[in-house]
Design a protein around this motif. Structure first.
Motif, short mmCIF file in Angstrom:
data_model
loop_
_atom_site.label_atom_id
_atom_site.label_comp_id
_atom_site.label_asym_id
_atom_site.label_seq_id
_atom_site.Cartn_x
_atom_site.Cartn_y
_atom_site.Cartn_z
N MET A 1 -2.70 -8.94 -9.96
CA MET A 1 -2.55 -10.19 -10.68
C MET A 1 -1.29 -10.88 -10.20
O MET A 1 -0.23 -10.25 -10.11
N LEU A 2 -1.38 -12.16 -9.86
CA LEU A 2 -0.21 -12.90 -9.38
C LEU A 2 0.81 -13.04 -10.49
O LEU A 2 0.49 -13.48 -11.58
N ARG A 3 2.03 -12.67 -10.19
CA ARG A 3 3.10 -12.74 -11.19
C ARG A 3 4.36 -13.25 -10.54
O ARG A 3 4.65 -12.95 -9.38
N SER A 4 5.13 -14.01 -11.31
CA SER A 4 6.41 -14.49 -10.80
C SER A 4 7.53 -13.53 -11.13
O SER A 4 8.57 -13.52 -10.50
N VAL B 1 0.36 -13.13 6.03
CA VAL B 1 -0.93 -13.13 5.38
C VAL B 1 -0.87 -13.79 4.00
O VAL B 1 0.15 -13.72 3.30
N LYS B 2 -1.96 -14.43 3.62
CA LYS B 2 -2.10 -15.00 2.28
C LYS B 2 -3.03 -14.10 1.47
O LYS B 2 -4.23 -14.06 1.70
N PRO B 3 -2.49 -13.34 0.52
CA PRO B 3 -3.33 -12.41 -0.24
C PRO B 3 -4.31 -13.16 -1.14
O PRO B 3 -4.04 -14.25 -1.63
N LYS B 4 -5.47 -12.51 -1.38
CA LYS B 4 -6.38 -13.03 -2.38
C LYS B 4 -5.86 -12.77 -3.79
O LYS B 4 -6.09 -13.54 -4.71
N ASN B 5 -5.14 -11.66 -3.92
CA ASN B 5 -4.58 -11.28 -5.22
C ASN B 5 -3.47 -10.28 -4.97
O ASN B 5 -3.35 -9.71 -3.87
N LEU B 6 -2.64 -10.05 -5.99
CA LEU B 6 -1.55 -9.09 -5.90
C LEU B 6 -1.67 -8.06 -7.01
O LEU B 6 -2.20 -8.34 -8.09
N THR B 7 -1.18 -6.85 -6.75
CA THR B 7 -1.15 -5.82 -7.78
C THR B 7 0.22 -5.16 -7.80
O THR B 7 0.87 -5.00 -6.76
N ASP C 1 -9.40 0.08 -1.96
CA ASP C 1 -9.11 1.02 -0.87
C ASP C 1 -8.13 2.07 -1.38
O ASP C 1 -6.91 1.94 -1.25
N LYS C 2 -8.66 3.13 -1.98
CA LYS C 2 -7.80 4.17 -2.55
C LYS C 2 -7.02 4.91 -1.46
O LYS C 2 -5.89 5.35 -1.69
N LEU D 1 -4.70 -3.33 0.08
CA LEU D 1 -5.28 -2.24 -0.70
C LEU D 1 -6.77 -2.45 -0.94
O LEU D 1 -7.34 -1.83 -1.83
N GLY D 2 -7.36 -3.31 -0.11
CA GLY D 2 -8.80 -3.52 -0.16
C GLY D 2 -9.18 -4.91 -0.59
O GLY D 2 -8.68 -5.43 -1.58
N ASN D 3 -10.05 -5.57 0.20
CA ASN D 3 -10.58 -6.90 -0.13
C ASN D 3 -9.50 -7.95 -0.37
O ASN D 3 -9.61 -8.80 -1.25
N GLY D 4 -8.43 -7.87 0.41
CA GLY D 4 -7.37 -8.87 0.31
C GLY D 4 -6.43 -8.70 -0.86
O GLY D 4 -5.64 -9.60 -1.16
N LEU D 5 -6.50 -7.55 -1.54
CA LEU D 5 -5.55 -7.24 -2.62
C LEU D 5 -4.32 -6.58 -2.00
O LEU D 5 -4.42 -5.52 -1.39
N TYR D 6 -3.16 -7.21 -2.18
CA TYR D 6 -1.91 -6.71 -1.60
C TYR D 6 -0.93 -6.28 -2.69
O TYR D 6 -1.01 -6.74 -3.83
N GLY D 7 -0.01 -5.42 -2.31
CA GLY D 7 1.02 -4.98 -3.24
C GLY D 7 2.02 -6.08 -3.53
O GLY D 7 2.48 -6.77 -2.61
N GLN D 8 2.36 -6.25 -4.78
CA GLN D 8 3.30 -7.30 -5.18
C GLN D 8 4.73 -6.92 -4.85
O GLN D 8 5.54 -7.75 -4.45
N GLN D 9 5.06 -5.64 -5.04
CA GLN D 9 6.45 -5.21 -4.90
C GLN D 9 6.50 -3.70 -4.75
O GLN D 9 5.74 -2.97 -5.39
#
Length: 450
Positions: free
Chosen positions: A1-4, A141-147, A180-181, A233-241
Motif C-alpha cells: 500500500m502506498l504510504r508517505s 522503476v515505477k511500482p504498481k504498489n508498495l508493501t 513472489d514468496k 516481490l511479484g506483479n510489480g509489488l515493491y518494498g517500501q522501505q
C-alpha cells in the motif's frame, strides 16, 4: 500500500557469527564486478579496450529504464583511476557515493527514489594516460504498489530492542499480499550470536515466521533484516522501505501444564522450580484447566471448553483484562457458562482466548478438577509470581487435554514437526551444521525426574 509515512526501526551493529537461512538479496561489488540491474538496465561497457588500454564501464546503461533504485549503480575502470563521478537527480541534486581505495570503482551509497530520472557523469584517466568521459541517463522503476514489512514478536509487540523467551519466533508481516514468496524470503536475513540453525515458514501470503529447530539457547543475540527496498516481490509489488530489528533471548522459562494431574511444573534453565513464595511446588502449581464439556453457541456452533494441548508461547500480559463469553458465542445470560468479568493478572497464550490468570473463585478446584472455560486458572499464592517471571516468548506446554492447538493460533509454531516446518519455506533448505554451534534448550519431559 502506498504510504508517505516511514517506519523507523533501530539498526543494531552487525553480529560476528551468522547462520542466515534466508538468502540475502543484497549484491556485493569489487573492482572486477559484473553489474546487472532489472529490466534493460544493463551496464554500459564503453569502448572495447585494446592492448594496454583501459575500459570504462558505467552501470546502468545509457537510457536504461525500470532500474531498481536499490542498485547496483556505479562506475569502474579496469586500469587507471576514476577522476570524478557525479550522479544527480532531475532537480540537479547530487546523490552520495564513494570510491574504493584505489579509485577504480565508485558506487552510490544512498538509495534512489522510485520512478525518477538520474544523470551520471564519469571522468577517468586510463593506465595509458588517456582521458575517458561518459554521461548516461536512466530511469528507475515505477511500482504498481508498495508493501511494508513489520517485524513483530506477536500481533501486539514489535521485536526491536526487547528480551524474549526461548520459544519466541520471528514474525514478518507484510501489509500487502506477496505474490513472489521466494523473492520476499531472499530479502530476509537472520544473524545470531551464537550461531543458531533455523528456517522460514510461510503461514499465508502475508506472514512468514522464522524459528530454530529447537528452542533458542538462552542469551542469544539476534538481528533480523528485511531488505525489500527496490525488490520486485511479484506483479510489480515493491518494498517500501528496508527495516531491521535486534533483540535478545532471555533465560529459559518453560511451564508444563497437565490436564490429568491438574498441576503445572515450572522449569528455569532446565531445572524445576520446587518452591514459590515458600510453598512446596515439587508436584507442580495446582491449577484448573478447561472442563470437558461442550455447549451450543448463539449461532449453532459447538463450543468445546477444553484447553488446547500443545506448545503455547506467551504473547501479551495484562494487569486487568475484560473477558466475556460473548467473544466465543455464548450470549444467553441464563447459561451457566455465561460471564462478563474483569480478570486480573491475565497472560495471553493464544489468539483463541486462552490465558493463564488469577482465579480466586474456584480455588477448591485447583489441583483437583478442571472447571474453566479454556484458560489456566491459578490461585493468588502463585499467579503474581508467574505474572512477574513469565515474559513474551516463554513457553507454556499444555498436555493431555484431548484437543490440539492449531499452529496458526497465536504462536503455535512449535506444533509443527521440523519436516512440516521446513516444507513451508519458499527456498531450498540449507544443510544443518554438523559441528560447533551452541546447545539449544530442550523441552523438559514432564515424566522425567528433574
Amino acid at each position: 500500500m502506498l504510504r508517505s509515512g516511514q517506519v523507523r526501526l533501530r539498526v543494531a551493529a552487525a553480529l560476528a557469527l551468522t547462520v542466515a537461512v534466508a538468502l540475502t538479496g543484497a549484491c556485493g561489488s569489487s573492482a572486477d564486478a559484473k553489474w546487472h540491474s532489472p529490466g534493460d538496465a544493463t551496464a554500459s561497457p564503453g569502448a572495447t579496450a585494446g592492448p594496454g588500454e583501459s575500459a570504462l564501464t558505467v552501470t546502468p546503461a545509457a537510457n536504461a529504464k525500470n532500474v531498481s533504485p536499490a542498485g547496483p549503480i556505479g562506475a569502474e575502470i579496469n586500469g587507471g583511476s576514476l577522476t570524478e563521478v557525479k550522479l544527480t537527480n532531475s532537480s540537479g541534486k547530487a546523490v552520495k557515493g564513494e570510491f574504493d581505495a584505489d579509485r577504480r570503482s565508485w558506487q552510490v551509497t544512498e538509495k534512489l527514489g522510485y520512478n525518477k530520472t538520474y544523470t551520471m557523469k564519469v571522468t577517468a584517466t586510463g593506465a595509458d594516460g588517456k582521458t575517458y568521459d561518459q554521461t548516461t541517463k536512466f530511469t528507475t522503476v515505477k511500482p504498481k504498489n508498495l508493501t511494508l514489512p513489520y517485524l513483530r514478536a506477536n500481533y501486539g509487540t514489535m521485536l526491536d530492542g526487547g528480551t524474549f523467551g526461548v520459544g519466541q519466533p520471528i514474525t514478518v508481516w507484510f501489509d500487502e499480499p506477496i505474490k513472489d514468496k521466494k523473492a520476499a524470503e531472499e530479502s530476509l536475513t537472520v544473524k545470531t550470536d551464537p550461531p543458531v540453525y533455523g528456517v522460514w515458514h510461510w503461514f499465508d501470503n502475508r506472514e512468514v515466521h522464522w524459528r530454530p529447530k529447537e528452542y533458542w539457547p538462552a542469551g542469544t543475540k539476534v538481528t533480523v533484516k528485511a531488505s525489500v527496498y527496490g525488490k520486485n516481490l511479484g506483479n510489480g509489488l515493491y518494498g517500501q522501505q528496508d527495516v531491521s530489528a535486534s533483540f535478545k533471548i532471555g533465560a529459559s522459562h518453560i511451564a508444563i501444564a497437565d490436564a490429568k494431574t491438574k498441576r503445572m511444573k515450572v522449569y528455569f534453565d532446565g531445572k524445576q522450580v520446587k518452591k514459590i513464595n515458600g510453598k512446596d511446588v515439587s508436584a507442580g502449581i495446582p491449577i484448573s484447566m478447561g472442563k470437558d464439556q461442550v455447549e451450543t453457541g448463539a449461532n449453532g456452533e459447538k463450543i468445546d471448553f477444553r484447553t488446547y494441548s500443545g506448545v503455547h508461547v506467551v504473547m501479551l500480559k495484562h494487569n486487568e483484562y475484560r473477558m466475556t463469553s460473548a467473544s466465543f458465542g455464548i450470549t444467553d445470560k441464563n447459561s451457566p457458562n455465561y460471564y462478563d468479568s474483569l480478570i486480573k493478572k491475565a497472560v495471553r497464550i493464544s489468539n483463541s482466548g486462552e490465558f493463564f490468570h488469577l482465579a480466586d473463585w474456584n480455588i477448591w478446584a485447583h489441583g483437583k478438577q478442571n472447571t474453566s472455560h479454556g484458560c489456566i486458572n491459578i490461585g493468588p499464592s502463585f499467579i503474581y509470581w508467574m505474572f512477574d517471571n513469565f515474559r513474551p516468548g516463554d513457553v507454556i506446554d499444555v498436555k493431555n487435554t484431548g484437543k490440539q492447538l492449531d499452529p496458526r493460533d497465536g504462536l503455535g509454531d512449535w506444533q509443527l514437526s521440523w519436516k512440516k516446518w521446513t516444507d513451508g519455506s519458499a527456498l531450498p533448505i540449507p544443510p544443518e551444521p554438523t559441528e560447533g554451534g551452541t546447545e539449544a534448550t530442550p523441552t523438559p519431559d514432564p515424566s522425567a525426574t528433574p
